[in-house]
Design a protein around this motif. Sequence first.
Motif, PDB file in Angstrom:
ATOM      1  N   TRP A 151       8.109  -6.655  -1.850  1.00 12.99           N
ATOM      2  CA  TRP A 151       8.601  -7.998  -1.505  1.00 12.99           C
ATOM      3  C   TRP A 151       7.650  -8.600  -0.486  1.00 12.99           C
ATOM      4  O   TRP A 151       7.345  -7.990   0.539  1.00 12.99           O
ATOM      5  CB  TRP A 151      10.010  -7.925  -0.922  1.00 12.99           C
ATOM      6  N   GLY A 152       7.184  -9.808  -0.755  1.00 17.17           N
ATOM      7  CA  GLY A 152       6.270 -10.479   0.152  1.00 17.17           C
ATOM      8  C   GLY A 152       4.820 -10.261  -0.258  1.00 17.17           C
ATOM      9  O   GLY A 152       4.498  -9.406  -1.090  1.00 17.17           O
ATOM     10  N   HIS A 153       3.937 -11.069   0.342  1.00 19.20           N
ATOM     11  CA  HIS A 153       2.519 -11.024  -0.003  1.00 19.20           C
ATOM     12  C   HIS A 153       1.738 -10.169   0.984  1.00 19.20           C
ATOM     13  O   HIS A 153       2.101 -10.039   2.149  1.00 19.20           O
ATOM     14  CB  HIS A 153       1.942 -12.438  -0.038  1.00 19.20           C
ATOM     15  N   GLY A 154       0.666  -9.605   0.498  1.00 18.09           N
ATOM     16  CA  GLY A 154      -0.211  -8.773   1.311  1.00 18.09           C
ATOM     17  C   GLY A 154      -1.078  -7.918   0.420  1.00 18.09           C
ATOM     18  O   GLY A 154      -0.567  -7.236  -0.474  1.00 18.09           O
ATOM     19  N   GLN A 155      -2.382  -7.954   0.636  1.00 22.04           N
ATOM     20  CA  GLN A 155      -3.316  -7.165  -0.154  1.00 22.04           C
ATOM     21  C   GLN A 155      -3.403  -5.723   0.333  1.00 22.04           C
ATOM     22  O   GLN A 155      -3.744  -4.825  -0.434  1.00 22.04           O
ATOM     23  CB  GLN A 155      -4.712  -7.800  -0.096  1.00 22.04           C
ATOM     24  N   PHE A 156      -3.094  -5.484   1.606  1.00 26.71           N
ATOM     25  CA  PHE A 156      -3.253  -4.158   2.184  1.00 26.71           C
ATOM     26  C   PHE A 156      -1.924  -3.537   2.600  1.00 26.71           C
ATOM     27  O   PHE A 156      -1.890  -2.507   3.256  1.00 26.71           O
ATOM     28  CB  PHE A 156      -4.202  -4.236   3.386  1.00 26.71           C
ATOM     29  N   GLY A 157      -0.832  -4.163   2.216  1.00 28.49           N
ATOM     30  CA  GLY A 157       0.502  -3.690   2.541  1.00 28.49           C
ATOM     31  C   GLY A 157       1.453  -4.869   2.624  1.00 28.49           C
ATOM     32  O   GLY A 157       1.014  -6.017   2.785  1.00 28.49           O
TER      33      GLY A 157
ATOM     34  N   VAL B 170      -0.828 -12.699   7.863  1.00 28.81           N
ATOM     35  CA  VAL B 170      -1.453 -13.950   7.430  1.00 28.81           C
ATOM     36  C   VAL B 170      -2.710 -13.581   6.653  1.00 28.81           C
ATOM     37  O   VAL B 170      -3.412 -12.612   6.983  1.00 28.81           O
ATOM     38  CB  VAL B 170      -1.802 -14.879   8.611  1.00 28.81           C
ATOM     39  N   GLY B 171      -2.973 -14.341   5.593  1.00 31.27           N
ATOM     40  CA  GLY B 171      -4.132 -14.019   4.783  1.00 31.27           C
ATOM     41  C   GLY B 171      -4.662 -15.216   4.029  1.00 31.27           C
ATOM     42  O   GLY B 171      -3.977 -16.231   3.871  1.00 31.27           O
ATOM     43  N   ALA B 172      -5.889 -15.095   3.566  1.00 28.92           N
ATOM     44  CA  ALA B 172      -6.523 -16.141   2.760  1.00 28.92           C
ATOM     45  C   ALA B 172      -7.387 -15.467   1.705  1.00 28.92           C
ATOM     46  O   ALA B 172      -7.973 -14.403   1.938  1.00 28.92           O
ATOM     47  CB  ALA B 172      -7.375 -17.059   3.630  1.00 28.92           C
TER      48      ALA B 172
ATOM     49  N   ASP C  61     -14.756 -12.421  -5.523  1.00 25.99           N
ATOM     50  CA  ASP C  61     -13.624 -12.895  -4.739  1.00 25.99           C
ATOM     51  C   ASP C  61     -13.689 -12.317  -3.336  1.00 25.99           C
ATOM     52  O   ASP C  61     -14.214 -11.218  -3.115  1.00 25.99           O
ATOM     53  CB  ASP C  61     -12.294 -12.475  -5.389  1.00 25.99           C
ATOM     54  N   VAL C  62     -13.139 -13.064  -2.377  1.00 22.75           N
ATOM     55  CA  VAL C  62     -13.088 -12.592  -1.001  1.00 22.75           C
ATOM     56  C   VAL C  62     -11.665 -12.765  -0.484  1.00 22.75           C
ATOM     57  O   VAL C  62     -10.981 -13.737  -0.816  1.00 22.75           O
ATOM     58  CB  VAL C  62     -14.092 -13.356  -0.098  1.00 22.75           C
ATOM     59  N   ASN C  63     -11.211 -11.786   0.305  1.00 21.51           N
ATOM     60  CA  ASN C  63      -9.850 -11.797   0.843  1.00 21.51           C
ATOM     61  C   ASN C  63      -9.880 -11.380   2.311  1.00 21.51           C
ATOM     62  O   ASN C  63     -10.432 -10.324   2.657  1.00 21.51           O
ATOM     63  CB  ASN C  63      -8.960 -10.832   0.054  1.00 21.51           C
TER      64      ASN C  63
ATOM     65  N   SER D 277      -8.614  -6.985   8.093  1.00 24.85           N
ATOM     66  CA  SER D 277      -9.305  -6.519   6.890  1.00 24.85           C
ATOM     67  C   SER D 277     -10.070  -7.650   6.222  1.00 24.85           C
ATOM     68  O   SER D 277      -9.637  -8.805   6.224  1.00 24.85           O
ATOM     69  CB  SER D 277      -8.302  -5.937   5.884  1.00 24.85           C
ATOM     70  N   LEU D 278     -11.187  -7.292   5.633  1.00 29.03           N
ATOM     71  CA  LEU D 278     -11.989  -8.221   4.840  1.00 29.03           C
ATOM     72  C   LEU D 278     -12.421  -7.489   3.572  1.00 29.03           C
ATOM     73  O   LEU D 278     -13.003  -6.400   3.645  1.00 29.03           O
ATOM     74  CB  LEU D 278     -13.214  -8.694   5.618  1.00 29.03           C
TER      75      LEU D 278
END
Length: 545
Positions: A220-226, A389-391, A402-404, A443-444
Amino acid sequence: MMKNFNFRVRNLLTCSLLLVLLSCQFSQAQIVFTSVNDPVYTFLDRMSLRGALTYHDEVKPLTRQQVAQHLKDLNQYQTTMNQVDKEDYLWYCSEFAVEMNIPEIERSYLYKYRDSVFKFTVTPIAGYEISKYGDKSGHHRWWGGKFWGTYGNSFAGSFEYRDNTEYGDNSDREKLFSPKSGYFVTTSGNNSFDYSDVKGSVSLSGNWYSLSIIKDYANWGHGQFGQIILSSKAPDFPHFQLVLQPTDWLRFYYMQGWLNSLIYDTASFYYNYPGSLDPTVEQKYIDKYYVANMVSVSLHRNVDFSIGNSFVYGGSPRWETFIPFMYYKVMDHNTGRQLSDDGNGMIFSDIKINYPSTYQFYGTLFIDALNVRKILKGIWYTSWFAFTVGAKKVDVVIPNLDVNFEYTQLRPWIYENHSEISTYKHMGYSLGDWMGQNADELSLKFSYRPVSRLTVEVIGERIRKGGMKDISYAYSNPPAELNLLYGPLRKEYSAQCGIRYEVLRDSFVNLLLKYADISDEDSKRTFSWMKGSKFSFAFSAQYGL
């Protein structure tokens, strides 16, 4: 009192049976879930950033039918896709061909059966990984299988089993400082341990709702690393799930789960064969429960906003938690219960913005306790919360690059509680972000797909983990002044390159090269062989996700 309790249980079971029967009568589509690790999610997300798709991913897993519908929607954009995306698209269409009603292009399986009413699929799972960390080496092997089937337009079910063995002198049984899922170890020896993972689901659905009993991971929720709301860090747990979507712009999610507290109920001890020479003691854990709901609104084609709340408690079932639309947060202080029979309520929100084209911005906020008056005075240690927070941008400079960027902060005491039974944990692992309280991560990630089904990722991370003092410090009067990242402090700086390629259908090879510099002021918290500047690598080959 026991008669009263049994009467309530019978009433609950009767109502549940009635709901199932009604669902059987009126349901019009069966659902099977797509693993949260399936690469199709990344593909759909990239297409949505390009403006080709309206894609809602605040909750995963999606069903195979939902994925298939998204692939159908992309059909008209094939001519505008680059060659890599077009090949990926056709690959996924073959995977979800039955759900897309184009069975003539369906991929092959170990075994499958199809007729106008009944569909059944069986596929094996197997894999092997070898790894090296500094001068320490390790191995991980697993095997199993999964099947899923549907009957008519009213019923769907799935089952998956994996047996795992890890061994070697770099084996990490607890995985406390890793985003990898934790498990309950069944047997262990010198530098080796075994564990199993069993998943399954039974589902009924209609045009605008679905009702499922699931034992699987949920994000549940957004996040690339958790994910700080609900992640795959803790072992999967059984739960009911209700999903309502009465309109295109409104979605409602409800979950009622059963957790493992790992806390012994001393009142439930008993002896097997008490008259024998060697009687054995049977020990029972105290029951623990999790309930959450969330409403998601599409404010615009490119903006999704979600808000919800959750509640963790132990002991006897709280019947008000079976009302899907309740505000559970208030139940931790407004039910007339003693402190020892209390629960732990949280509220959370999530937002995703796909704008301008090829850009995505997202954020999640998770709140346990918030003292706004003190925050306005610059005092933060009395508030327990976490945020991400992320972009993300696709097609940076060249196509398919792609970059995150992402930052996550978890304030001291988040996920914790004065009662051990009410912590936001399952089997001792956080239900939210894998780092747990008093930590942050920066993180990048660069991700490049030079050809179809091949992904190359380069990731740089800074992870900091502070001290974990006894919970009594948080509840002292006044509470101890312990701010973010109070010591002893653990620091990890790392850079890694990962390569993943799906050689054949469901057949993956993975290579990971990593450099990490780890220091820890707590001499007992981190393995000695992990500390310092070390290179590591891992190579695996697997069949099945």
